[in-house]
Structure formats: structure tokens, C-alpha cells
Motif scaffolding. Structure first.
Motif, PDB file in Angstrom:
ATOM      1  N   VAL A  30       0.148   9.651  40.389  1.00  0.00           N
ATOM      2  CA  VAL A  30      -0.903  11.317  39.423  1.00  0.00           C
ATOM      3  C   VAL A  30      -0.840  11.435  41.223  1.00  0.00           C
ATOM      4  O   VAL A  30      -1.309  13.091  40.613  1.00  0.00           O
ATOM      5  CB  VAL A  30      -2.165  10.238  39.395  1.00  0.00           C
ATOM      6  N   SER A  34      -0.766  15.905  41.478  1.00  0.00           N
ATOM      7  CA  SER A  34      -1.651  16.944  42.151  1.00  0.00           C
ATOM      8  C   SER A  34      -1.628  17.746  43.225  1.00  0.00           C
ATOM      9  O   SER A  34      -2.220  19.262  42.869  1.00  0.00           O
ATOM     10  CB  SER A  34      -2.962  15.984  42.427  1.00  0.00           C
ATOM     11  N   SER A  85       0.744  13.139  34.669  1.00  0.00           N
ATOM     12  CA  SER A  85      -0.567  12.882  35.404  1.00  0.00           C
ATOM     13  C   SER A  85      -0.971  11.584  33.989  1.00  0.00           C
ATOM     14  O   SER A  85      -2.053  10.508  34.531  1.00  0.00           O
ATOM     15  CB  SER A  85      -1.387  13.567  35.804  1.00  0.00           C
ATOM     16  N   GLN A  89      -2.283   8.197  34.280  1.00  0.00           N
ATOM     17  CA  GLN A  89      -4.001   7.473  34.703  1.00  0.00           C
ATOM     18  C   GLN A  89      -4.008   6.759  32.775  1.00  0.00           C
ATOM     19  O   GLN A  89      -5.217   5.506  32.778  1.00  0.00           O
ATOM     20  CB  GLN A  89      -4.501   9.023  33.862  1.00  0.00           C
ATOM     21  N   SER A 123       6.596   9.208  32.510  1.00  0.00           N
ATOM     22  CA  SER A 123       5.263   9.722  33.831  1.00  0.00           C
ATOM     23  C   SER A 123       6.857  10.626  34.956  1.00  0.00           C
ATOM     24  O   SER A 123       6.181  11.139  35.213  1.00  0.00           O
ATOM     25  CB  SER A 123       4.668   9.039  33.794  1.00  0.00           C
TER      26      SER A 123
END
Length: 184
Positions: A30, A34, A85, A89, A123
Motif C-alpha cells: 500500500v 501511494s 491498494s 487494504q 494486489s
């Protein structure tokens, strides 16, 4: 016999130590996504309509088709990073909610290992695809700022070559590592 049952139950419940490692890996994914998402917006902010390249020849200026490709690649890249992400999450949320009964065991979830592995793989694939489209968009940023590669702009060719070589090498290492982790 008891060892056989523990081995078979791996498909249903990862151990507490592996679940903790999964949460840490998901956190890292994650965070990296970002950073890449920030790069997407930087790429978008560096281009303006009708912008001339830094190349001396006006024939080397990028046309509206390259600007359109840049926008499409940036949006697709952003979509893949957001997908990656959100999946990561979601997995973290599932792990933490399944163990919310005992605060001391926040990293000891009993979740289906196949679902966890599939989610982590999805992911990772999202991150790889986001990187591929980010590279394509950055190639277009280079062409807008330094001149079209097909025009033979030395600066543009060098920048694109370095970008493609380094990112491709990094993606090969990343994909190999993920493949190794999922097969061992």
C-alpha cells in the motif's frame, strides 16, 4: 497423524507468524502504491496543452495524440494502483476484523489461506500493471518535454532507454520474487 492435520489445515488457517508477515507485506504494498500514485499526478501536472518540447526542431514537438495517450495511460495506471491498494487494504481489514475479539491477537487471524494468497497475488499483479502503464505514461511525458523519440532527440532517447531498462529490470526482480514466494 496430528502433523498431517496441521499440514492440511494450512489451506484454511495461516499461522499467527505468517499472518503477521502478510499484514506487514500488505502495508508495504500500500505504501509503495501511494508513492506511485503521486508519480501519476506529477506526470499529469507536467503537461499542458500546446506545450513545446525543449528540442530545437519544432518538428519534434509532440502532437495531441501523445497528450491523449499520456492521459489514458495515467488514468489506467492510477486505476491499477488503486485496485491493488484497495485489495491489500481489504485483506488487512479482514485479518484485523476476524481477530477483533482479542486485542492482543490482532495479527493472528484465522482466514482461508487460499483467499489470502489469491488476494495478495491480485494486489501484486495490480501493482505490476500499474507500473507498466506508469512507464508508458512517463515515456509520453518525456516525448512532450524533450521531443518525440522517433525524431531522434538524443535526450529523449536516452531518458526513455534509462527509464525502460531500469524499471523493466526492477519489475523482473519483483515478479521473480513474488513467483518464488508463491511457489515455495
Amino acid at each position: 497423524m496430528e502433523e498431517d492435520q496441521e499440514y492440511k489445515s494450512y489451506d484454511r488457517m495461516p499461522s499467527s507468524s505468517t499472518t503477521s508477515i502478510h499484514v506487514t507485506a500488505l502495508d508495504g504494498l500500500v505504501n509503495v502504491n501511494s508513492l506511485f500514485t503521486i508519480a501519476v499526478f506529477v506526470g499529469l501536472s507536467l503537461t499542458t496543452p500546446g506545450q513545446r518540447s525543449l528540442e530545437d526542431k519544432s518538428a519534434c514537438d509532440a502532437g495531441p495524440d501523445i497528450a491523449r495517450k499520456l492521459l489514458v495511460f495515467e488514468v489506467v495506471s492510477f486505476s491499477f494502483f488503486l485496485f491493488s491498494s484497495l485489495v491489500a487494504q481489504g485483506l488487512k481489514l479482514a485479518i484485523n476484523l476476524l481477530n477483533s475479539k482479542d486485542v492482543d491477537d490482532a495479527f493472528r487471524a484465522h482466514i482461508n489461506a487460499k483467499v489470502l494468497r489469491f488476494g495478495m497475488l491480485a494486489s501484486a499483479i495490480g501493482s505490476v500493471m500499474g507500473c507498466v502503464f506508469l512507464v508508458l505514461s512517463m515515456v509520453n511525458v518525456v516525448q512532450i518535454r524533450l521531443g518525440v523519440v522517433s525524431c531522434g532527440s538524443v535526450s529523449a532517447v536516452r531518458a526513455v532507454a534509462a527509464l525502460v531498462t531500469l524499471v523493466s529490470s526492477a519489475l523482473i526482480v519483483y515478479i521473480s520474487t513474488v513467483f518464488y514466494a508463491f511457489t515455495h
